[in-house]
Design a protein around this motif. Sequence first.
Motif, PDB file in Angstrom:
ATOM      1  N   LEU A  99      12.013 -26.151 -20.330  1.00 58.66           N
ATOM      2  CA  LEU A  99      12.721 -27.307 -20.867  1.00 58.66           C
ATOM      3  C   LEU A  99      11.699 -28.380 -21.242  1.00 58.66           C
ATOM      4  O   LEU A  99      10.871 -28.787 -20.422  1.00 58.66           O
ATOM      5  N   ASN A 125      16.575 -33.548 -24.601  1.00 51.18           N
ATOM      6  CA  ASN A 125      15.771 -32.428 -24.107  1.00 51.18           C
ATOM      7  C   ASN A 125      16.025 -31.187 -24.956  1.00 51.18           C
ATOM      8  O   ASN A 125      17.080 -31.055 -25.594  1.00 51.18           O
ATOM      9  N   THR A 126      15.092 -30.240 -24.916  1.00 50.40           N
ATOM     10  CA  THR A 126      15.232 -29.006 -25.688  1.00 50.40           C
ATOM     11  C   THR A 126      14.818 -27.828 -24.821  1.00 50.40           C
ATOM     12  O   THR A 126      13.793 -27.887 -24.136  1.00 50.40           O
ATOM     13  N   LEU A 127      15.623 -26.757 -24.865  1.00 46.98           N
ATOM     14  CA  LEU A 127      15.361 -25.566 -24.059  1.00 46.98           C
ATOM     15  C   LEU A 127      14.741 -24.478 -24.925  1.00 46.98           C
ATOM     16  O   LEU A 127      15.201 -24.217 -26.041  1.00 46.98           O
ATOM     17  N   LEU A 159      21.166 -25.319 -22.281  1.00 47.49           N
ATOM     18  CA  LEU A 159      20.581 -26.648 -22.139  1.00 47.49           C
ATOM     19  C   LEU A 159      21.315 -27.475 -21.093  1.00 47.49           C
ATOM     20  O   LEU A 159      20.696 -28.159 -20.263  1.00 47.49           O
ATOM     21  N   THR A 160      22.647 -27.430 -21.119  1.00 46.89           N
ATOM     22  CA  THR A 160      23.431 -28.205 -20.146  1.00 46.89           C
ATOM     23  C   THR A 160      23.111 -27.761 -18.717  1.00 46.89           C
ATOM     24  O   THR A 160      22.913 -28.579 -17.814  1.00 46.89           O
ATOM     25  N   VAL A 172      11.233 -32.093 -21.792  1.00 48.14           N
ATOM     26  CA  VAL A 172      11.977 -33.259 -21.325  1.00 48.14           C
ATOM     27  C   VAL A 172      11.577 -34.494 -22.143  1.00 48.14           C
ATOM     28  O   VAL A 172      10.394 -34.844 -22.231  1.00 48.14           O
ATOM     29  N   ARG A 231       9.705 -28.437 -17.694  1.00 46.80           N
ATOM     30  CA  ARG A 231      10.301 -27.866 -16.491  1.00 46.80           C
ATOM     31  C   ARG A 231      10.476 -26.370 -16.702  1.00 46.80           C
ATOM     32  O   ARG A 231      11.040 -25.950 -17.719  1.00 46.80           O
ATOM     33  N   ASN A 237      19.646 -29.000 -17.714  1.00 44.88           N
ATOM     34  CA  ASN A 237      19.630 -30.439 -17.432  1.00 44.88           C
ATOM     35  C   ASN A 237      20.225 -30.776 -16.071  1.00 44.88           C
ATOM     36  O   ASN A 237      19.850 -31.772 -15.439  1.00 44.88           O
ATOM     37  N   ASN A 238      21.176 -29.940 -15.606  1.00 44.34           N
ATOM     38  CA  ASN A 238      21.875 -30.232 -14.351  1.00 44.34           C
ATOM     39  C   ASN A 238      21.292 -29.506 -13.145  1.00 44.34           C
ATOM     40  O   ASN A 238      21.823 -29.603 -12.039  1.00 44.34           O
TER      41      ASN A 238
END
Length: 906
Positions: free
Chosen positions: A761, A772-774, A713-714, A763, A699, A717-718
């Motif tokens: 990101l 997941n990792t940014l 990261l949070t 996923v 993403r 994800n949101n």
Amino acid sequence: MKKKICSAVLVTALTVSGGLHTPSVSAATPIKITIDGVQLTTDQAPVMSANRTMVPLRGVFEALDAKVLWKQSTKTVTAIKDGTTIVLPLGSRTATINGKKVTLDVPAKSIKGRTVVPLRFVSESLGEKVGWNASTKTVSITTTNAKPTTPTTPTTPSTSISPVPYVNAKVVGQQGNGNDLEISFPASASTKGISQYRILVVKATNSNTFNVNTALTVPAANYTGIPQGSSNYTITLMPQARDTDGALIQKNVNYRVYVLAVGASGYNSSLSVSSPNVSLGVVATASAIATDVKASDVSDNGDGRDFSVSFTRASDESKLSNYRVFVVKTTSAGSFSTTEAAKISNSNYTTINKTGSNPTTRLTNTTRDTSGELITTGTAYTVFVISITSGGDNIGISAGSNSLTLGRTVEAPSITKVEDVSNFADGRDIQVTFTKSSEESKISGYRVFVVRSKVSGDFDIATANGLASSRYIDVSKTGSDRTVTLATSLKDSGGDTIVNDVPYRIYVMALGSGSYANSLSSASSTLTLETGDRTVGNVSGIAVSDISDYGDGRDLQVTFNKASDEGLVNNYRVMVVKSINASKFNLSTANSVSSSNYLQISKNGSNHTVAFSAGSKDVNGDLIKNGTNYQVFVLTTGTGSASGNNSLSSASSVITLTSNGATSAVNSVATTNSTSTNTASDITFSFVPANDTGISEYRVYVVRADQAGSFNLTTANNTAAANYTRIAKTATKVTQALTTSTKDYNGNAIVKEVAYRVYVLSVADGSVRSVNTLSGASNDFTIKSSTVASVTNINASATNGGIKVTFSKPAGENGIANYAVMLVPSASSSNFSLADANRVSERNYKTVTQGVYSEWTFTTTDVDVNGAAIRSGVTYKAFVLSIADGRSATINALSVASREAQMITQ
């Protein structure tokens, strides 16, 4: 007291407002501090200093779960919390948050061996909310994880909804009630769970304590309910609309507007951020506001007769009856507004009727400032001019004039030379030569000031008179011109140490004796100190991440910002240090680390995101592995004249590698800009997958550079699906362009002249990988506004009873809507700029439609750019403004001036 758990996301780009403003507290009434409702007990009680609440730093920081370190040698406090590092020297008004400087109103100081700091700095640097209860003398801190003490619904909702991203409030009428107010906002990113939106108008004075719980208690009569169901909302309020206190919305009150997204059953409600301040009144436009307000001292009567005020009248006076001139003490100028002006008695301002020309007015011996005091010598004043309609409304306020202090002023000295004469890297390197004042019999001596070039435009006599003695040096008068070398202890005008590689300007002030006022020289040329052995710049913003599950150095990713000046940088060395040794790790230790025990990174003009390899070691030579606490440092090594003068960063936050099921972050995230259309479609992003094992998709997020500090990261994800670009799983390099409809991660359109970054990101597929990792950020990109072409061959010639203007249009006329043909009196034409042309009223020029050509003749029935009739005896020059269409181009362009022309009359 049990420590409260703070937010895991800390504020990294913070403008600190200083301490908490509180009323005076008597010595007999102690100040209490509560955190989430529980009283905090510390071994040093809070105290008042300069009307600020000062609290023991260690007690409050540790209660907010931050680690506090004290370094005796430098008398510096360091606090670390979840990747944010705050460094605060004792006695300083400057702190750093993750390497970024912030300013405190009151410096940190020591009381009984305890460092005390302004309370608001402590809490806001950790992202928490502060309140003040005057009746109980209690400061309350509410942490981001605190639950409301009184539930707003019988059961705790299980699902949160997103607030609307922003709220705009605009004055669109002149009735003096709610019908004047237009509110616009986009829908919440939450697609379900919202029962309605509520528009809440809050007095600005109450906005600091207004929150979601308060919003939920506002009676239905005091808000405007809007059913949800659109993507964007624009609502004009009703005439009977009320603010949240139940008072009718009215003129001359500052409001802020919020939108409450009300959750349906099973959903939390959420409150937007507020709109900017808005106050009802006549709709103001830039063309109706006076400009270029100047104040001059023209005599020595010691009262208002010494005061002369001039300004440029509004370019559109059609709605105006007069102007009001307000003389405000400079100390109060920052808070002066049309709202404050409405409260001023008519005996405390001067009315100027519009005359069709730019006014210059001498005040009188009875003129008073806005506080009602007679104007006198020795007080600094700033002048504002407010435009008044025929109905008596304030339609707009000018910018403030220069600050002026009346007095019999002596001649200022003149600086003839400034030089860098040594290599101490402090004030001793600066030598100033200046000519003496011709009136030395009327002065007691001189003062020399060092001012950073970037703020020198705001440095004036009022500022100079108000500086502490540590920020200037006194120089005696000798009857001769002076050459002076400055002192090692001298600070610049902002209170900072004088250092290399910062551009400065020097000022010299003559100190008037007796009734004579001080006078300030003009600024010197720019001086930047350098030495033969300069220290290289340091990196900042070190962040560490556990990006994979190899159980070795490949799991450790480090991101850092390059040195601000890489001119002397050779390379960077990234060093992993066990946390138990980090407090003792210093520059000397870093310089001696073996080359096999660090990761060397070449400078490339960009910020860096790097990962270690399978055999990577810490600085002790031990393999990097799971289960050990590490901190990362970056050593910047010098080249050329700076060779051997390396610099060491501060430590990163602590990281412990674990088997967390994380995906691999992508590498080499970058953007390119073709600049072909000046839209988002010009931007191409690229990245290289590191390992596609366990990945379902990628993403791509576009983030404003000024918001990147809070993007993590949070947040990724949101983010709503509509606000990122989905890329299918791949093992090869990805290169793809954005589209014109691409939005940033907040759902806002990508706009011009704003810097953005791209993140990717990885996923997890939920089976092989579960986390997941940014990635790190790409380079910044900015979509530039496009400028239209200007016309050529402009000519003005005299005709009988008129002036004829001709010109050649640009080839293609791309992005041009039309042209504005203007006549400017020759006397003011040399300073006529694009900004001036953009402000000219439509009534004061002739419009030429794009694609049509003809000659244009100005006659006595036409006007010049100032609205004055074209007349004989006055010479004019013609200008043509190419006006952008606002779509394919957004910036107008102004032609050069024509030759002079004068109307012929027979």
